[in-house]
Design a protein around this motif. Structure first.
Motif, PDB file in Angstrom:
ATOM      1  N   LYS A  92      41.008  29.665  22.122  1.00 12.76           N
ATOM      2  CA  LYS A  92      40.407  29.546  20.791  1.00 12.76           C
ATOM      3  C   LYS A  92      38.924  29.896  20.803  1.00 12.76           C
ATOM      4  O   LYS A  92      38.400  30.450  19.834  1.00 12.76           O
ATOM      5  N   LEU A  93      38.249  29.576  21.900  1.00 14.61           N
ATOM      6  CA  LEU A  93      36.820  29.859  21.974  1.00 14.61           C
ATOM      7  C   LEU A  93      36.525  31.344  22.162  1.00 14.61           C
ATOM      8  O   LEU A  93      35.475  31.828  21.730  1.00 14.61           O
ATOM      9  N   THR A  94      37.418  32.055  22.821  1.00 13.92           N
ATOM     10  CA  THR A  94      37.125  33.453  23.169  1.00 13.92           C
ATOM     11  C   THR A  94      37.870  34.473  22.322  1.00 13.92           C
ATOM     12  O   THR A  94      37.592  35.670  22.431  1.00 13.92           O
ATOM     13  N   GLU A  95      38.801  34.027  21.479  1.00 14.11           N
ATOM     14  CA  GLU A  95      39.538  35.013  20.684  1.00 14.11           C
ATOM     15  C   GLU A  95      38.582  35.704  19.711  1.00 14.11           C
ATOM     16  O   GLU A  95      37.713  35.088  19.107  1.00 14.11           O
ATOM     17  N   GLY A  96      38.738  36.992  19.615  1.00 15.44           N
ATOM     18  CA  GLY A  96      37.867  37.786  18.756  1.00 15.44           C
ATOM     19  C   GLY A  96      36.645  38.330  19.454  1.00 15.44           C
ATOM     20  O   GLY A  96      35.950  39.198  18.907  1.00 15.44           O
ATOM     21  N   ALA A  97      36.347  37.842  20.665  1.00 14.05           N
ATOM     22  CA  ALA A  97      35.183  38.343  21.396  1.00 14.05           C
ATOM     23  C   ALA A  97      35.433  39.776  21.852  1.00 14.05           C
ATOM     24  O   ALA A  97      36.502  40.095  22.375  1.00 14.05           O
ATOM     25  N   LYS A  98      34.457  40.641  21.669  1.00 12.85           N
ATOM     26  CA  LYS A  98      34.572  42.040  22.070  1.00 12.85           C
ATOM     27  C   LYS A  98      33.925  42.306  23.424  1.00 12.85           C
ATOM     28  O   LYS A  98      34.310  43.228  24.133  1.00 12.85           O
ATOM     29  N   THR A  99      32.908  41.512  23.765  1.00 12.06           N
ATOM     30  CA  THR A  99      32.210  41.704  25.036  1.00 12.06           C
ATOM     31  C   THR A  99      32.324  40.449  25.884  1.00 12.06           C
ATOM     32  O   THR A  99      32.550  39.340  25.365  1.00 12.06           O
ATOM     33  N   GLN A 100      32.132  40.611  27.192  1.00 13.05           N
ATOM     34  CA  GLN A 100      32.159  39.456  28.076  1.00 13.05           C
ATOM     35  C   GLN A 100      31.024  38.495  27.736  1.00 13.05           C
ATOM     36  O   GLN A 100      31.209  37.275  27.740  1.00 13.05           O
ATOM     37  N   TYR A 101      29.856  39.036  27.437  1.00 11.30           N
ATOM     38  CA  TYR A 101      28.708  38.190  27.094  1.00 11.30           C
ATOM     39  C   TYR A 101      29.031  37.301  25.894  1.00 11.30           C
ATOM     40  O   TYR A 101      28.698  36.109  25.875  1.00 11.30           O
ATOM     41  N   PRO A 108      38.815  41.549  26.921  1.00 17.63           N
ATOM     42  CA  PRO A 108      38.976  40.885  28.222  1.00 17.63           C
ATOM     43  C   PRO A 108      38.650  41.805  29.397  1.00 17.63           C
ATOM     44  O   PRO A 108      38.668  43.026  29.264  1.00 17.63           O
ATOM     45  N   LEU A 109      38.376  41.190  30.555  1.00 19.66           N
ATOM     46  CA  LEU A 109      38.016  41.944  31.748  1.00 19.66           C
ATOM     47  C   LEU A 109      39.252  42.581  32.373  1.00 19.66           C
ATOM     48  O   LEU A 109      40.377  42.103  32.206  1.00 19.66           O
ATOM     49  N   SER A 110      39.017  43.644  33.130  1.00 20.72           N
ATOM     50  CA  SER A 110      40.104  44.302  33.863  1.00 20.72           C
ATOM     51  C   SER A 110      39.561  44.813  35.187  1.00 20.72           C
ATOM     52  O   SER A 110      38.347  44.901  35.394  1.00 20.72           O
ATOM     53  N   ASN A 111      40.466  45.133  36.099  1.00 19.98           N
ATOM     54  CA  ASN A 111      40.114  45.724  37.397  1.00 19.98           C
ATOM     55  C   ASN A 111      39.096  44.881  38.169  1.00 19.98           C
ATOM     56  O   ASN A 111      38.073  45.373  38.639  1.00 19.98           O
ATOM     57  N   ILE A 112      39.394  43.593  38.310  1.00 20.69           N
ATOM     58  CA  ILE A 112      38.524  42.705  39.080  1.00 20.69           C
ATOM     59  C   ILE A 112      38.837  42.874  40.561  1.00 20.69           C
ATOM     60  O   ILE A 112      39.996  42.839  40.970  1.00 20.69           O
ATOM     61  N   SER A 113      37.815  43.053  41.371  1.00 17.06           N
ATOM     62  CA  SER A 113      38.012  43.324  42.794  1.00 17.06           C
ATOM     63  C   SER A 113      38.606  42.111  43.499  1.00 17.06           C
ATOM     64  O   SER A 113      38.378  40.963  43.096  1.00 17.06           O
ATOM     65  N   PRO A 114      39.373  42.328  44.582  1.00 12.00           N
ATOM     66  CA  PRO A 114      40.047  41.222  45.281  1.00 12.00           C
ATOM     67  C   PRO A 114      39.102  40.143  45.783  1.00 12.00           C
ATOM     68  O   PRO A 114      39.450  38.960  45.781  1.00 12.00           O
ATOM     69  N   ASP A 115      37.886  40.511  46.221  1.00  9.90           N
ATOM     70  CA  ASP A 115      36.974  39.504  46.757  1.00  9.90           C
ATOM     71  C   ASP A 115      36.399  38.600  45.673  1.00  9.90           C
ATOM     72  O   ASP A 115      35.844  37.537  45.967  1.00  9.90           O
TER      73      ASP A 115
END
Length: 600
Positions: free
Chosen positions: A162-171, A131-138
């Motif tokens: 369910k669709l994203t579990e196991g995903a390692k990259t955002q892509y 999952p993503l982290s440190n997303i900027s406020p804007d």
């Protein structure tokens, strides 16, 4: 015999068939110089005290894959407005708000601009993990819940997880979501609602539904995304497959369109269209504004207040005209992966492992099938209350011995096809009462996203639509949804052609011919029936193609619906010129109807 069977199986495993490969990665380039004009003709009834029009300004924009440069932009009015206000909203969208006090009975507004756009088909190099982290406020605004993108709803949250579990990259996470939307949504021109929950429950909608559902699922997974509103222009472009020379045509209509953008922290905003493309949009897209959902962009809104209430409302006719000063389209595909079921076209992410078609092996070169290092992930099919509508795979006819078909009794009426299309294209619709302004004297209406998606089918190119029969049928007629633009001599007719090698090249039957002069002019699109009744044609269970034929000076359009709302991918083809192979696959399904009687 055993050797031949083993060799055949080996080749099938080593050479992925194009009909089963569904995300095609592209190379080449597209760039276009387009002159665009949007003409509004407005009629205002008596009793209107003031009238306002919101005109979205087209701005330049650049992303890793798409560049749009606006060279000029101007708007002209038949009557000078009482006031023109420049507005910039919180998303950075720019508007002109033109207002008339005591407006005239007729207004003409012409907006003209010139756009230069380009698609960069170079590999994306995002390394963004999930999952993503440190997303900027804007950027965090584009993780929020909204009226049309209900990302906090339990059904949306559950499916997204369910669709994203196991995903390692955002892509990977984004691709899993997009593949699910592509395979579980069917396009319809005029849905009653545009929000994500309606889309999830019904599995139907237009471009707004596709986009609102996509961004809702992505935001529920913590991936910033936003809906884009703009225009598309009708100028087909083609992808050539380098391994077999076949082509695929991608088509859009002139009109408003919605797609979406996904934010990658290391590369920025990247374009997606859940109806057609992955990680880019073509130069046929003109980007106008962005929002948390499709409702937040204000272009094409008309507001008025009554001096004296009337049963009439203002009426608006809008015409979109695009001319290409320059257009280069040299796009090839030699790489693909096998998801989703319906086709997508994309730009390859550098870190993605791709499947590359290989040439047929000679008998003496046959080697054991290597085990793939990373098998493609299975398509996730979550169970939800109520479950989203799963795509229906056409099934082969039952293996039943029908005997002599001429001795069966054909008494059961039957009708099927791609039946839903708007007979009259109405691109404006009043807001529902709950969406209107608070007072009875203040009213608004908005441009809809209904478009005239139709192909000019009486030129050199020949078009065909396939269908499948599961039981024997005596065919009465086959109808096509068409509009007559012109023609005084010659005929129209259709051929029913038996499928052979996924093309209309088998035995054929011809309908009765209709003199073009006997077809009256009419507004919109209507069924034109081609009769086979007198011939008493009986079709056995199989796959067939409807091929339109004509002679003389016919000028006709045949209506179509984006994607594959009727059948399977690759069920619409064209051939150009006459006598060549049926090697061009289209990105839509024509509207057609088959009527007759089936055996009991």
């Amino acid at each position: 015999m055993k050797i031949i069977i083993k060799l055949t199986l080996l080749i099938l495993f080593l050479i992925p068939a194009l009909s089963g490969a569904n995300t095609f990665y592209l190379d080449g380039e597209i760039f276009s110089d387009i002159n665009m004009e949007i003409a509004k003709e407005i009629k205002i009834p008596q009793g209107v005290k003031s009238f306002s029009v919101y005109i979205g300004q087209i701005q330049s924009f650049s992303s890793p894959t798409f560049n749009q440069q606006i060279l000029s932009f101007n708007t002209k009015y038949s009557t000078t407005p009482s006031n023109i206000e420049d507005k910039i909203d919180e998303n950075g969208n720019k508007y002109l708000i033109a207002r008339w006090e005591n407006p005239p009975s007729e207004l003409n507004i012409n907006t003209a601009f010139k756009v230069k756009s380009k698609v960069a088909f170079s590999d994306l190099k995002s390394k963004s993990s999930f999952p993503l982290s440190n997303i900027s406020p804007d950027i965090k605004k584009y993780l929020s819940d909204s009226p049309y993108a209900q990302k906090n709803d339990p059904a949306i949250v559950s499916l997204s997880k369910k669709l994203t579990e196991g995903a390692k990259t955002q892509y990977e996470a984004v691709t899993n979501v997009l593949n699910w939307v592509v395979d579980n949504m069917k396009y319809t021109l005029e849905p009653p609602q545009y929000d994500a929950l309606y889309s999830l429950k019904t599995g139907t909608g237009n471009c707004q539904n596709f986009s609102n559902l996509s961004v809702s699922l992505l935001r529920a997974a913590g991936i910033p995304s936003r809906v884009v509103i703009g225009f598309t222009v009708k100028n087909n472009w083609r992808v050539k497959h380098t391994n077999d020379g076949s082509t695929r045509t991608l088509s859009l209509a002139d009109g408003r369109h919605a797609w979406f953008e996904v934010y990658y922290p290391d590369v920025g905003w990247v374009e997606y269209d859940a109806q057609q493309t992955l990680t880019f949009v073509s130069t046929r897209y003109i980007r106008q504004g962005v929002g948390v959902d499709s409702k937040e962009v204000s272009d094409g809104i008309y507001k008025w207040s009554w001096l004296q209430k009337s049963n009439e409302s203002p009426s608006v006719k809008e015409a979109i005209n695009a001319t290409f000063e320059d257009d280069k389209n040299e796009v090839q595909s030699g790489k693909f992966v096998s998801n989703p079921r319906n086709h997508l076209f994309g730009i390859l992410l550098a870190a993605v492992k791709e499947e590359i078609p290989v040439p047929p092996l000679k008998k003496e070169e046959v080697q054991p099938i290597p085990k793939p290092e990373i098998p493609p992930p299975p398509l996730i099919k979550p169970e939800l209350p109520p479950p989203p509508r799963e795509p229906v795979e056409p099934t082969p006819p039952e293996k039943k011995e029908w005997g002599d078909l001429t001795k069966l009794k054909y008494t059961k009426s039957a009708e099927f096809g791609n039946l839903n299309f708007p007979e009259v294209i109405d691109i404006f619709a009043e807001y529902k009462k709950k969406e209107m302004a608070a007072t009875a004297t203040d009213v608004s209406m908005s441009s809809s996203f209904v478009v005239e998606s139709a192909e000019y089918v009486t030129d050199k190119e020949v078009f065909a639509q396939s269908f499948e029969l599961k039981t024997p049928m005596m065919v009465k007629d086959i109808s096509l949804a068409m509009h007559k633009f012109g023609g005084t001599h010659g005929n129209l007719w259709v051929e029913i052609v038996e499928d052979k090698n996924d093309s209309p090249i088998g035995d054929k039957i011809e309908s009765e011919r209709i003199p073009i002069n006997n077809i009256r002019y009419f507004n919109g699109y209507k069924w034109i029936p081609f009769s086979l009744e007198r011939q008493k044609i009986i079709l056995s269970p199989a796959r067939y193609w409807v091929v339109l034929r004509y002679s003389g000076d016919a000028i006709f359009n045949w209506f179509y619906i984006y994607g594959n709302p009727y059948g399977i991918p690759d069920d619409t083809k064209s051939m150009m010129p006459e006598g060549s192979e049926w090697n061009n696959i289209l990105s839509y399904d024509f509207n057609f109807r088959v009527r007759g009687t089936e055996s009991e």
